[in-house]
Design an enzyme around this catalytic site. Structure first.
Site, PDB file in Angstrom:
ATOM      1  N   ARG A  18       0.834  -1.214   0.000  1.00 31.39           N
ATOM      2  CA  ARG A  18       0.000   0.000   0.000  1.00 31.39           C
ATOM      3  C   ARG A  18       0.863   1.257   0.000  1.00 31.39           C
ATOM      4  NH1 ARG A  18      -3.309   0.656   4.724  1.00 31.39           N
ATOM      5  NH2 ARG A  18      -1.664  -0.522   5.702  1.00 31.39           N
ATOM      6  N   ASN A  37      -6.307  -2.325   2.193  1.00 26.67           N
ATOM      7  CA  ASN A  37      -6.313  -3.775   2.341  1.00 26.67           C
ATOM      8  C   ASN A  37      -7.745  -4.268   2.502  1.00 26.67           C
ATOM      9  OD1 ASN A  37      -3.506  -4.037   2.330  1.00 26.67           O
ATOM     10  ND2 ASN A  37      -3.339  -3.941   4.549  1.00 26.67           N
TER      11      ASN A  37
END
Length: 92
Positions: A18, A37
């Site tokens: 990320r 996520n």
């Protein structure tokens, strides 16, 4: 404005994926959206840009795995309709 939804599978959680995606979008410029996520181990990305070529390059880099520890096995990229973003965000 072109908008895409990416669902990324593989070793993409707990490996800086990320954050690396966030940095990639910021470095490229004119890529807006967010990355987070999912509970099933995938990572989801909403990405938009006025520059189709730049968005295509962003998707290509995501497929490579922007984190050196990530192992992307599959990216499902689809056109999407979502609210406009004015930056790129990393959320949980």
């Amino acid at each position: 404005m072109q908008k895409m939804r990416l669902l990324v599978s593989g070793r993409v959680q707990g490996v800086g994926f990320r954050y690396s995606t966030y940095l990639l979008a910021r470095e490229m410029g004119d890529i807006y959206g967010r990355v987070w996520n999912n509970d099933d181990g995938t990572v989801e990305i909403l990405a938009q840009s006025n520059d189709k070529a730049k968005l295509a390059k962003f998707i290509q880099e995501v497929r490579k795995g922007p984190s050196q520890f990530a192992k992307v096995t599959y990216v499902n990229a689809t056109m999407a309709n979502f609210e406009d973003y004015d930056d790129f965000q990393m959320t949980n």
